[in-house]
Write a protein that holds these residues in place. Structure first.
Motif, mmCIF file in Angstrom:
data_model
loop_
_atom_site.group_PDB
_atom_site.id
_atom_site.type_symbol
_atom_site.label_atom_id
_atom_site.label_comp_id
_atom_site.label_asym_id
_atom_site.label_seq_id
_atom_site.Cartn_x
_atom_site.Cartn_y
_atom_site.Cartn_z
ATOM 1 N N PRO A 105 0.812 -1.208 0.000
ATOM 2 C CA PRO A 105 0.000 0.000 0.000
ATOM 3 C C PRO A 105 0.847 1.260 0.000
ATOM 4 N N LEU A 106 0.247 2.328 -0.494
ATOM 5 C CA LEU A 106 0.966 3.607 -0.485
ATOM 6 C C LEU A 106 1.343 3.953 0.942
ATOM 7 N N ASP A 107 2.594 4.274 1.129
ATOM 8 C CA ASP A 107 3.085 4.598 2.468
ATOM 9 C C ASP A 107 2.774 6.047 2.756
ATOM 10 N N GLU A 108 1.844 6.272 3.644
ATOM 11 C CA GLU A 108 1.418 7.630 3.962
ATOM 12 C C GLU A 108 2.166 8.185 5.158
ATOM 13 N N ALA A 109 2.871 7.338 5.867
ATOM 14 C CA ALA A 109 3.547 7.820 7.067
ATOM 15 C C ALA A 109 5.028 7.559 6.958
ATOM 16 N N GLY A 110 5.780 8.375 7.566
ATOM 17 C CA GLY A 110 7.227 8.237 7.601
ATOM 18 C C GLY A 110 7.757 9.214 8.617
ATOM 19 N N PRO A 111 9.071 9.345 8.666
ATOM 20 C CA PRO A 111 9.632 10.240 9.667
ATOM 21 C C PRO A 111 9.211 11.688 9.489
ATOM 22 N N ASP A 112 8.899 12.109 8.267
ATOM 23 C CA ASP A 112 8.513 13.499 8.010
ATOM 24 C C ASP A 112 7.030 13.626 7.707
ATOM 25 N N ALA A 113 6.210 12.748 8.245
ATOM 26 C CA ALA A 113 4.789 12.707 7.899
ATOM 27 C C ALA A 113 4.053 13.992 8.244
ATOM 28 N N VAL A 114 4.496 14.728 9.224
ATOM 29 C CA VAL A 114 3.794 15.929 9.653
ATOM 30 C C VAL A 114 3.852 17.015 8.585
ATOM 31 N N ASP A 115 4.953 17.139 7.878
ATOM 32 C CA ASP A 115 5.140 18.227 6.920
ATOM 33 C C ASP A 115 4.129 18.231 5.781
ATOM 34 N N TRP A 116 3.788 17.069 5.239
ATOM 35 C CA TRP A 116 2.904 17.024 4.074
ATOM 36 C C TRP A 116 1.498 17.505 4.394
ATOM 37 N N ARG A 117 1.085 17.387 5.623
ATOM 38 C CA ARG A 117 -0.278 17.769 5.980
ATOM 39 C C ARG A 117 -0.542 19.254 5.775
ATOM 40 N N PHE A 118 0.495 20.050 5.821
ATOM 41 C CA PHE A 118 0.327 21.494 5.733
ATOM 42 C C PHE A 118 0.825 22.067 4.422
ATOM 43 N N ASN A 119 1.233 21.201 3.499
ATOM 44 C CA ASN A 119 1.771 21.668 2.232
ATOM 45 C C ASN A 119 0.759 21.367 1.128
ATOM 46 N N PRO A 120 0.048 22.399 0.628
ATOM 47 C CA PRO A 120 -0.986 22.165 -0.393
ATOM 48 C C PRO A 120 -0.425 21.540 -1.665
ATOM 49 N N ILE A 157 2.068 19.352 -1.940
ATOM 50 C CA ILE A 157 2.256 17.923 -1.704
ATOM 51 C C ILE A 157 0.909 17.219 -1.605
ATOM 52 N N LEU A 158 -0.040 17.840 -0.942
ATOM 53 C CA LEU A 158 -1.381 17.257 -0.846
ATOM 54 C C LEU A 158 -2.011 17.085 -2.229
ATOM 55 N N ALA A 159 -1.858 18.071 -3.076
ATOM 56 C CA ALA A 159 -2.409 17.989 -4.431
ATOM 57 C C ALA A 159 -1.715 16.892 -5.230
ATOM 58 N N ALA A 160 -0.395 16.791 -5.090
ATOM 59 C CA ALA A 160 0.344 15.748 -5.817
ATOM 60 C C ALA A 160 -0.083 14.359 -5.354
ATOM 61 N N ARG A 161 -0.263 14.179 -4.048
ATOM 62 C CA ARG A 161 -0.710 12.885 -3.530
ATOM 63 C C ARG A 161 -2.114 12.553 -4.014
ATOM 64 N N ALA A 162 -2.994 13.529 -4.010
ATOM 65 C CA ALA A 162 -4.367 13.303 -4.469
ATOM 66 C C ALA A 162 -4.368 12.917 -5.949
ATOM 67 N N ASP A 163 -3.519 13.572 -6.731
ATOM 68 C CA ASP A 163 -3.431 13.264 -8.154
ATOM 69 C C ASP A 163 -2.870 11.853 -8.361
ATOM 70 N N ALA A 164 -1.844 11.501 -7.603
ATOM 71 C CA ALA A 164 -1.258 10.161 -7.720
ATOM 72 C C ALA A 164 -2.274 9.092 -7.334
ATOM 73 N N ARG A 165 -3.030 9.340 -6.283
ATOM 74 C CA ARG A 165 -4.061 8.391 -5.854
ATOM 75 C C ARG A 165 -5.135 8.240 -6.939
ATOM 76 N N ARG A 166 -5.540 9.356 -7.546
ATOM 77 C CA ARG A 166 -6.550 9.322 -8.605
ATOM 78 C C ARG A 166 -6.045 8.501 -9.791
ATOM 79 N N VAL A 167 -4.791 8.712 -10.179
ATOM 80 C CA VAL A 167 -4.208 7.971 -11.301
ATOM 81 C C VAL A 167 -4.149 6.481 -10.980
ATOM 82 N N LEU A 168 -3.739 6.142 -9.753
ATOM 83 C CA LEU A 168 -3.674 4.740 -9.345
ATOM 84 C C LEU A 168 -5.068 4.109 -9.353
#
Length: 174
Positions: A83-98, A100-111
């Motif tokens: 499964p897509l790894d949503e957590a890691g040592p820097d997991a907090v940073d992506w939550r506040f970066n639009p 990165i959030l948009a890129a993840r949403a796009d990658a999930r949509r493509v998958l």
């Protein structure tokens, strides 16, 4: 005193309800049909629970097999013989970066689009292995396929998924 049927069912089956929903949703590609499949599977599981003698780990494969059968019964079609790894040592940073959030949403949509394009027999293998985290042996047991067939079908599914994902990337050629 052993637990009653309802308590035992809740202890063994309920923790796997989300996985059952995931499998039904990916097989059906439709939330309404997935809800119907899970409801039917849940009723079947309850009806036949007296005959289930396994433990908590066995319950997942048992319930997913019921979901799978309920789906194929609903469409009257049988499948062809990480499964897509949503957590890691820097997991907090992506939550506040639009961005990165948009890129993840796009990658999930493509998958998700690529998974929907796979034949049901291949999609089933990917969902059972990667999303439901079933072992090869569990997949073989719940699909009734030999372990070698499960492995080869999963390999073909991954290859086809990689092709679909490669075709979805801008600037790639087939």
């Amino acid at each position: 005193m052993p637990p009653d049927k309802k308590t035992r069912f809740e202890q063994l089956a309920l923790p796997h309800l989300n996985r059952a929903w995931q499998l039904a949703r990916w097989l059906a590609r439709n939330d309404v049909q997935a809800q119907e499949v899970v409801q039917e599977a849940w009723l079947r599981a309850w009806r036949y629970f007296d005959g289930f003698s396994g433990n908590a780990e066995d319950a997942r494969a048992w319930l997913l097999a019921i979901v799978r059968n309920a789906f194929y019964d609903s469409v009257a079609v049988k499948p062809e013989t990480e499964p897509l790894d949503e957590a890691g040592p820097d997991a907090v940073d992506w939550r506040f970066n639009p961005e990165i959030l948009a890129a993840r949403a796009d990658a999930r949509r493509v998958l998700e689009q690529a998974l929907r394009q796979l034949p049901v027999a291949y999609r089933e293998m990917i969902v059972l292995r990667e999303l439901a985290e079933c072992t090869y042996e569990e997949i073989a047991t719940l699909t009734g396929l030999p372990a070698g067939t499960v492995m080869s079908r999963l390999s073909r599914a991954r290859s086809q998924l990689a092709q679909l994902l490669g075709a979805a990337q801008p600037g790639t050629t087939r």
